[in-house]
Design a protein around this motif. Structure first.
Motif, short mmCIF file in Angstrom:
data_model
loop_
_atom_site.label_atom_id
_atom_site.label_comp_id
_atom_site.label_asym_id
_atom_site.label_seq_id
_atom_site.Cartn_x
_atom_site.Cartn_y
_atom_site.Cartn_z
N ILE A 1 -11.60 9.61 2.57
CA ILE A 1 -12.46 8.45 2.36
C ILE A 1 -13.32 8.30 3.61
N LEU B 1 -0.21 5.01 0.97
CA LEU B 1 -1.19 6.00 1.39
C LEU B 1 -0.43 7.16 2.00
N VAL C 1 -3.06 -0.28 -3.38
CA VAL C 1 -3.79 0.97 -3.56
C VAL C 1 -2.80 2.11 -3.42
N GLN D 1 0.84 -1.20 0.00
CA GLN D 1 0.00 0.00 0.00
C GLN D 1 0.87 1.24 0.00
N ILE E 1 -9.21 -0.81 3.00
CA ILE E 1 -8.41 -0.56 1.81
C ILE E 1 -7.61 -1.81 1.51
N TYR E 2 -7.83 -2.38 0.34
CA TYR E 2 -7.16 -3.61 -0.04
C TYR E 2 -5.75 -3.31 -0.55
N LEU F 1 -8.97 9.21 6.67
CA LEU F 1 -9.79 8.00 6.69
C LEU F 1 -10.85 8.09 7.77
N LYS G 1 -15.14 0.98 1.16
CA LYS G 1 -14.19 -0.06 0.77
C LYS G 1 -13.53 0.34 -0.54
N VAL G 2 -12.21 0.16 -0.60
CA VAL G 2 -11.44 0.49 -1.80
C VAL G 2 -10.71 -0.78 -2.24
#
Length: 167
Positions: free
Chosen positions: A35, A13, A28, A11, A24-25, A18, A40-41
Motif C-alpha cells: 500500500i 495485517l 481490515v 486489525q 488503515i482503519y 506500507l 487510506k483503507v
C-alpha cells in the motif's frame, strides 16, 4: 516501504508493505500486499496477497481486493466494491474434492492512475480500467474501460467521455 505485521482485536495485517502516512482503519484484513504513501483503507476491507495499491488512494469500507489486482496512484474505490480473480470459479474438482490454490489460475486486473470506482461495483478479472476512467455505482465491469471514459450499468457500457468532468 516498511513491511508490517499487526495482529490484534481490530486489525490483521501480515507481511504488508506500507508506504509513509498510510491510514488503515479498524477491522481490515490484509496480507502479502503493498500500500503506497498517503493511501487510506477503510473499515472492513480485505486485501489479499500480491495486491498492489499505489500512492494517495482511497479504498472505502467493505471492499474486497483479491489476489491479482493492481491499483495505480490516486485511485478512488467506493464502498463495497468487489474484485474477482477467477473467470470460472468452482468449489470442487471433477472428482468431488475441494479445490485448492493449485486447481485454478489467478487472472490479473489493472486499475490505472486516477480512476474512480463507484460503490457496489463488481470488477471481473482480466480487465484494465483506464487512466481517470469513472465506473458508476453498482456497475458490473466485464471488459476493458478506456481512459477518460464514464461507464455504468450491468454490464457496464460507455455513458460519456470523462474529459470535461475531471480536473
Amino acid at each position: 516501504m516498511e513491511t508490517t505485521t499487526i495482529e490484534n482485536d481490530k486489525q490483521s495485517l501480515h507481511n504488508v508493505k506500507l508506504g509513509k502516512d498510510v491510514k488503515i482503519y479498524n477491522f481490515v484484513n490484509a496480507y502479502g500486499c503493498s500500500i503506497g504513501d498517503g493511501s487510506k483503507v477503510g473499515t472492513f476491507v480485505e486485501i489479499q496477497k500480491g495486491v498492489s495499491i499505489g500512492k494517495n488512494c482511497k479504498i472505502s469500507s467493505h471492499t474486497f481486493i483479491c489476489e491479482g489486482v493492481h491499483i495505480a496512484d490516486n485511485v478512488f474505490v467506493g464502498h463495497n466494491v468487489t474484485f474477482i480473480n477467477d473467470k470460472f470459479p468452482r468449489a470442487t474438482n471433477k472428482d468431488g474434492s475441494l479445490q485448492t490454490e493449485a486447481d485454478w489460475s489467478c487472472v490479473e486486473t489493472y486499475v490505472e492512475e486516477g480512476a474512480s470506482i463507484g460503490s457496489s461495483a463488481t470488477i471481473l478479472c482480466g480487465v484494465r480500467i483506464g487512466k481517470k476512467a469513472i465506473i458508476g455505482a453498482g456497475s458490473v465491469v466485464t471488459k476493458d474501460v478506456s481512459e477518460h471514459t464514464v461507464v455504468a450499468g450491468n454490464p457496464a457500457k460507455i455513458i460519456k467521455s470523462a474529459d470535461k468532468i475531471l480536473v
